[in-house]
Design a protein around this motif. Structure first.
Motif, mmCIF file in Angstrom:
data_model
loop_
_atom_site.group_PDB
_atom_site.id
_atom_site.type_symbol
_atom_site.label_atom_id
_atom_site.label_comp_id
_atom_site.label_asym_id
_atom_site.label_seq_id
_atom_site.Cartn_x
_atom_site.Cartn_y
_atom_site.Cartn_z
ATOM 1 N N ILE A 1 0.851 -1.196 0.000
ATOM 2 C CA ILE A 1 0.000 0.000 0.000
ATOM 3 C C ILE A 1 0.881 1.239 0.000
ATOM 4 O O ILE A 1 1.799 1.385 0.818
ATOM 5 C CB ILE A 1 -0.919 0.014 1.243
ATOM 6 C CG1 ILE A 1 -1.832 -1.210 1.238
ATOM 7 C CG2 ILE A 1 -1.757 1.292 1.275
ATOM 8 C CD1 ILE A 1 -2.680 -1.350 2.490
ATOM 9 N N GLU B 1 -3.783 5.173 -0.943
ATOM 10 C CA GLU B 1 -4.664 5.630 0.138
ATOM 11 C C GLU B 1 -5.338 6.944 -0.206
ATOM 12 O O GLU B 1 -6.463 7.211 0.226
ATOM 13 C CB GLU B 1 -3.861 5.772 1.432
ATOM 14 C CG GLU B 1 -3.328 4.432 1.964
ATOM 15 C CD GLU B 1 -2.471 4.600 3.196
ATOM 16 O OE1 GLU B 1 -1.721 5.608 3.254
ATOM 17 O OE2 GLU B 1 -2.525 3.745 4.097
ATOM 18 N N THR C 1 -10.819 -3.961 -4.666
ATOM 19 C CA THR C 1 -9.365 -3.863 -4.792
ATOM 20 C C THR C 1 -8.839 -5.073 -5.557
ATOM 21 O O THR C 1 -9.151 -6.217 -5.217
ATOM 22 C CB THR C 1 -8.696 -3.810 -3.405
ATOM 23 O OG1 THR C 1 -9.192 -2.677 -2.689
ATOM 24 C CG2 THR C 1 -7.180 -3.683 -3.542
ATOM 25 N N LEU D 1 -7.678 -1.598 3.397
ATOM 26 C CA LEU D 1 -8.298 -0.498 2.663
ATOM 27 C C LEU D 1 -9.815 -0.486 2.842
ATOM 28 O O LEU D 1 -10.460 0.535 2.618
ATOM 29 C CB LEU D 1 -7.946 -0.592 1.170
ATOM 30 C CG LEU D 1 -6.460 -0.432 0.816
ATOM 31 C CD1 LEU D 1 -6.252 -0.643 -0.681
ATOM 32 C CD2 LEU D 1 -5.946 0.942 1.235
#
Length: 443
Positions: A95, A100, A115, A135
């Motif tokens: 990530i 983000e 995702t 997420l």
């Protein structure tokens, strides 16, 4: 049709995933970030469900650079018209702050977000997808677009969101006229496409080479379906720089093979260049019907014979496109752009004209034989008969006795007479020869 947008930051494998889902290479793929700029449409049928797939450029929020800013606008358009968003991330990197940052933008749309953790190239790497559950998206899929791992599970899940298609389609797909917009870089191809469509479909900047992929858009006008294909600027071989530019030129040339009509754009301010002539050669060789569009005509200082002089220069530099009509337009102001549709329809109709063999032989065999004899008095070549082998593009076969080839002037004479009698508006005519030696005495 259920529409799925593939989104994410640059260089996570969005175009590779798009090509894998579509089943063929439609979007340009390379290690260079930012290759995809416009939104690219594809389709797939999976578990008897039809899906529309959109590839988008890498998103960089809050940028002031012109091309990334326009890419972001294209992504926003793709997201707004889609039913499901696939946020593609790089499983090998993990990530990132940009991942983000993009997620809240996706959630604000109210569309479901999944995702897709890409670059999980073996089952042993599946654990790398685990952190992405943080997420908080609806679903997480571990895939390798390059090696075709996990793609079936992803498509199964997407198809499960699509309602059963009716046995009969709501509307039968009508015939499309494929129209490729071609030309050298920075002559206004994307501006013309946007003007034809009535909205900004392709990114337009003053930077040459902005368009890389061939961008297809369907348009219905006056009951006729058009597939408008915006292509990258074509340079001479050896003059392209970088992988993406080289591939985009190849794909632009392939787009001509998919089209029926080519709009060859020329910058009226700069006039006809050697590169224009080279691009015109590609269009002619492809077999497309060709319309020469002089763009930026509003910026040309005009006198009494301005258009006539431009026409003479074009005909002189592009003798092989003598059949192509010339139209002056301004993509910026919209001047005469609407006339292009009428020319496209006429050019498309011209490709399918069929001439009966009897008509051809009664009208042309004596004329062609006489014309050939007048130019080649010392050669004996019997013109036996002529037939039209096919249309799209119109192709005629001349059967002769003797081994001599028809002189190019005789072929040109025949083509000109065919055009005089039957039109073939804006369309190339192909002539093929079949020779048969005369029979020997006693046989």
């Amino acid at each position: 049709m259920f529409q799925v947008a593939i989104v994410g930051r640059p260089n996570v494998g969005k175009s590779t995933l798009f090509n894998r889902i579509c089943g063929f290479r439609k979007a340009i793929v390379g290690d260079e970030p930012g290759i995809t700029r416009d939104r690219i449409y594809g389709s797939v049928e999976w578990n008897r469900r039809k899906l529309s797939i959109l590839d988008t450029g890498g998103m960089i929020p809050d940028t002031r650079e012109i091309i990334p800013e326009r890419i972001l606008q294209q992504v926003v358009s793709a997201v707004s018209e889609s039913h499901l968003l696939l946020l593609v991330v790089d499983g090998r990197v993990g990530i990132t702050p940009l991942d983000e940052q993009l997620l809240p933008m996706m959630r604000k749309t109210g569309k479901p977000v999944w995702t897709v953790v890409n670059k999980i190239d073996s089952p042993a790497l599946e654990a790398h997808a685990a952190p992405f559950y943080e997420l908080g998206t609806e679903q997480v899929f571990a895939v390798s677009a390059e090696h075709n791992l996990g793609i079936g599970d992803l498509l199964d899940a997407i198809a499960g969101r699509v309602e059963e298609a009716p046995e009969k389609e709501e509307a039968q797909a009508r015939e499309e006229i494929g129209v490729a917009v071609v030309g050298r870089p920075n002559v206004g191809k994307s501006s013309l496409v946007n003007r034809l469509l009535g909205f900004e479909r392709s990114i337009v900047t003053d930077v040459p080479g902005t368009t890389r992929d061939a961008v297809d858009t369907l348009l219905t006008r006056g009951g006729v379906n058009y597939r408008i294909i915006d292509t990258a600027g074509i340079r001479r071989k050896g003059k392209t720089e970088g992988f993406a530019e080289k591939i985009s030129v190849v794909m632009a040339q392939k787009s001509l093979a998919r089209a029926k009509v080519a709009l060859l754009l020329v910058d009226a301010q700069e006039g006809v260049t050697k590169l224009d002539a080279a691009v015109g050669g590609y269009a002619s060789e492809s077999g497309c019907s060709v319309i020469i569009v002089l763009n930026k005509w509003d910026l040309v200082e005009k006198e009494t014979r301005t258009l006539e002089q431009y026409t003479e220069r074009i005909r002189r530099r592009m003798k092989y496109l003598s059949y192509a009509p010339i139209l002056t337009v301004s993509a910026l102001t919209g001047q005469r752009v609407s006339k292009i549709f009428d020319l496209i329809r006429r050019a498309h109709e011209g490709r399918y004209v069929r001439i009966p063999t009897g008509t051809l032989n009664n009208m042309f065999v004596p004329e062609v034989a006489e014309e050939y004899a007048s130019r080649n008095p010392n050669q004996k070549l019997g013109i036996r008969y002529i037939t039209q082998a096919r249309s799209d593009p119109p192709t005629f076969v001349v059967f002769t006795s003797g081994r001599e080839r028809l002189h190019f002037s005789t072929e040109r004479y025949l083509v000109n007479r065919l055009r005089e009698q039957f039109g073939f508006f804006a369309t190339p005519i192909r002539i093929q020869q079949r020779s048969k030696p005369p029979r020997k005495p006693g046989k």
